[in-house]
Design a protein around this motif. Structure first.
Motif, PDB file in Angstrom:
ATOM      1  N   TYR A   8       0.848  -1.189   0.000  1.00 30.09           N
ATOM      2  CA  TYR A   8       0.000   0.000   0.000  1.00 30.09           C
ATOM      3  C   TYR A   8       0.881   1.234   0.000  1.00 30.09           C
ATOM      4  N   GLY A  10       0.124   5.134   0.965  1.00 28.14           N
ATOM      5  CA  GLY A  10      -0.837   6.132   1.412  1.00 28.14           C
ATOM      6  C   GLY A  10      -0.284   7.530   1.213  1.00 28.14           C
ATOM      7  N   LYS A  11      -0.916   8.486   1.863  1.00 26.93           N
ATOM      8  CA  LYS A  11      -0.509   9.879   1.692  1.00 26.93           C
ATOM      9  C   LYS A  11       0.794  10.164   2.437  1.00 26.93           C
ATOM     10  N   ALA A  12       1.010   9.480   3.545  1.00 31.72           N
ATOM     11  CA  ALA A  12       2.185   9.788   4.376  1.00 31.72           C
ATOM     12  C   ALA A  12       3.137   8.607   4.568  1.00 31.72           C
ATOM     13  N   LYS A  13       2.659   7.393   4.281  1.00 30.71           N
ATOM     14  CA  LYS A  13       3.485   6.223   4.539  1.00 30.71           C
ATOM     15  C   LYS A  13       3.292   5.165   3.448  1.00 30.71           C
ATOM     16  N   HIS A  69       1.003  -1.609  17.956  1.00 27.94           N
ATOM     17  CA  HIS A  69       1.543  -2.432  16.860  1.00 27.94           C
ATOM     18  C   HIS A  69       3.073  -2.396  16.794  1.00 27.94           C
ATOM     19  N   LYS A  82       3.270  -4.896  13.952  1.00 25.92           N
ATOM     20  CA  LYS A  82       2.352  -6.033  13.817  1.00 25.92           C
ATOM     21  C   LYS A  82       1.313  -5.687  12.768  1.00 25.92           C
ATOM     22  N   VAL A  84      -2.122  -5.479  11.183  1.00 21.88           N
ATOM     23  CA  VAL A  84      -3.505  -5.541  11.666  1.00 21.88           C
ATOM     24  C   VAL A  84      -4.453  -5.295  10.512  1.00 21.88           C
ATOM     25  N   ILE A  86      -7.158  -2.816   9.853  1.00 22.72           N
ATOM     26  CA  ILE A  86      -7.512  -1.529  10.466  1.00 22.72           C
ATOM     27  C   ILE A  86      -9.020  -1.422  10.654  1.00 22.72           C
ATOM     28  N   GLU A 179      -5.778   5.464  15.317  1.00 21.60           N
ATOM     29  CA  GLU A 179      -6.461   4.355  14.640  1.00 21.60           C
ATOM     30  C   GLU A 179      -6.154   3.074  15.392  1.00 21.60           C
ATOM     31  N   ASP A 192      -1.228   2.558  13.346  1.00 20.66           N
ATOM     32  CA  ASP A 192      -0.910   3.781  12.593  1.00 20.66           C
ATOM     33  C   ASP A 192       0.159   4.627  13.297  1.00 20.66           C
TER      34      ASP A 192
HETATM   35  P1  ADP Z   1      -3.613   7.128   4.372  1.00 21.18           P
HETATM   36  O1  ADP Z   1      -4.066   5.744   4.075  1.00 21.18           O
HETATM   37  O2  ADP Z   1      -4.655   7.888   5.165  1.00 21.18           O
HETATM   38  O3  ADP Z   1      -3.132   7.883   3.185  1.00 21.18           O
HETATM   39  P2  ADP Z   1      -0.897   6.634   5.406  1.00 21.18           P
HETATM   40  O4  ADP Z   1      -0.167   7.260   4.282  1.00 21.18           O
HETATM   41  O5  ADP Z   1      -0.424   6.915   6.782  1.00 21.18           O
HETATM   42  O6  ADP Z   1      -2.447   7.014   5.444  1.00 21.18           O
HETATM   43  O7  ADP Z   1      -0.892   5.087   5.124  1.00 21.18           O
HETATM   44  C1  ADP Z   1      -0.661   4.108   6.061  1.00 21.18           C
HETATM   45  C2  ADP Z   1      -1.800   3.117   6.033  1.00 21.18           C
HETATM   46  O8  ADP Z   1      -1.424   1.974   6.770  1.00 21.18           O
HETATM   47  C3  ADP Z   1      -3.080   3.662   6.642  1.00 21.18           C
HETATM   48  O9  ADP Z   1      -4.178   3.357   5.828  1.00 21.18           O
HETATM   49  C4  ADP Z   1      -3.155   2.950   7.985  1.00 21.18           C
HETATM   50  O10 ADP Z   1      -4.497   2.745   8.390  1.00 21.18           O
HETATM   51  C5  ADP Z   1      -2.460   1.638   7.695  1.00 21.18           C
HETATM   52  N1  ADP Z   1      -1.815   1.017   8.858  1.00 21.18           N
HETATM   53  C6  ADP Z   1      -1.274   1.629   9.943  1.00 21.18           C
HETATM   54  N2  ADP Z   1      -0.757   0.742  10.824  1.00 21.18           N
HETATM   55  C7  ADP Z   1      -0.974  -0.489  10.280  1.00 21.18           C
HETATM   56  C8  ADP Z   1      -0.668  -1.822  10.708  1.00 21.18           C
HETATM   57  N3  ADP Z   1      -0.050  -2.061  11.862  1.00 21.18           N
HETATM   58  N4  ADP Z   1      -1.052  -2.850   9.898  1.00 21.18           N
HETATM   59  C9  ADP Z   1      -1.681  -2.599   8.718  1.00 21.18           C
HETATM   60  N5  ADP Z   1      -1.991  -1.369   8.267  1.00 21.18           N
HETATM   61  C10 ADP Z   1      -1.637  -0.315   9.012  1.00 21.18           C
END
Ligand code: ADP
Ligand code: UDP
Length: 236
Positions: A8, A10-13, A69, A82, A84, A86, A179, A192
């Motif tokens: 995945y 996302g916007k920040a990670k 996590h 870990k 998860v 979400i 989250e 998160d």
């Molecule tokens: P977004 O999805 O809002 O753009 P991010 O760029 O922070 O946010 O992406 C990180 C994604 O990983 C988020 O959707 C978040 O819910 C998810 N996430 C965070 N921690 C975990 C985890 N331990 N296991 C699986 N997914 C996670």
């Protein structure tokens, strides 16, 4: 522990799989967005601050009995956590009025509440994360009654621990978003991140903003605010 496929972005990670199906690696970017993704930019060094601060706070919360996590920090930007599933609820706690609360209810920022507030948003980008209450969350089967009770109790506990911790650093914890996720066996844990992207931090003496509001509101000194929070937490 090494990254395998990217699961995945996302916007920040970014989130990567690992050889262990129960673990993922998150990689923190410098990318910043606000206003439902309409405002985009970069905050130099933000990924490092958010990764390290979030990991430190998870360990602090674990010490206070909140399961998270967090597993292992690999480097400045990458951490093993870990995996998860979400719970699609953004949990927002507020100690002081600001942001959307002030706008929606027509009150100034900075009113200190007698008790913290808690609200849920449905984590759904297509619907623009609408506000909902726990009955809506149940109706939509986003979580069970028991899970919602666990999440609320854990969120208030997180607030108690973090509010006291930040105050010891001369910082007011105004509000934040967290989250939660489910492990394979259904256990609810904190997931998160907790960082200047997801919290409002005000200097306790001057009320100077030390968080992403400097980016959202074009206040300048964005990088310096993140650096200052890093200094408060790690003394560097
Ligand atoms: P977004 O999805 O809002 O753009 P991010 O760029 O922070 O946010 O992406 C990180 C994604 O990983 C988020 O959707 C978040 O819910 C998810 N996430 C965070 N921690 C975990 C985890 N331990 N296991 C699986 N997914 C996670
Ligand atoms: N927040 C967040 N992600 C979101 C929405 C909010 O991390 O998608 C955080 C935000 O940084 C603040 C708190 O949750 O610390 C409350 O945000 P608010 O509802 O006031 O929204 P905003 O001002 O961002 O519109």
């Amino acid at each position: 522990m090494e990254k395998t496929t990217q699961l995945y972005e996302g916007k920040a990670k970014k989130v990567f799989a690992t050889a262990d199906e129960n673990l993922v690696i998150v990689s923190y970017k410098d990318d910043a967005t606000a206003f439902d993704g309409l405002k985009k930019g970069q905050i130099m060094g933000k990924g490092v601050v958010n990764n390290r601060m979030s990991n430190y706070l998870c360990q602090l919360l674990e010490k206070h009995g909140v399961p998270t996590h967090y597993v292992e920090e690999l480097n400045d930007r990458e951490t093993v956590v870990k995996k998860v599933s979400i719970v699609p609820l953004e949990v927002i706690i507020r100690n002081i009025s600001a942001g959307s609360f002030s706008k929606k209810y027509g009150v100034e920022e900075g009113i200190v509440f007698d008790e913290p507030t808690l609200e849920f948003s449905y984590k759904n980008d297509d619907l623009h994360d609408p506000l909902l209450n726990q009955y809506h969350a149940l109706a939509l089967k986003l979580a069970t009654k028991e899970e919602i009770e666990t999440i609320k109790a854990m969120a208030f506990k997180v607030n108690e621990v973090l509010k006291a911790y930040f105050l010891s650093l001369g910082v007011k914890l105004v509000d934040f978003k967290i989250e939660f996720g489910r492990l394979a066996d259904g256990t609810i844990i904190l997931a998160d991140e907790i960082s200047p992207d997801t919290c409002r931090f005000w200097d306790a003496e001057t009320n100077e903003k030390l968080d992403k509001d400097r980016f959202r509101r074009d206040l300048g000194g964005v990088e310096d605010a993140y650096k200052e929070m890093m200094k408060r937490v790690f003394g560097e």
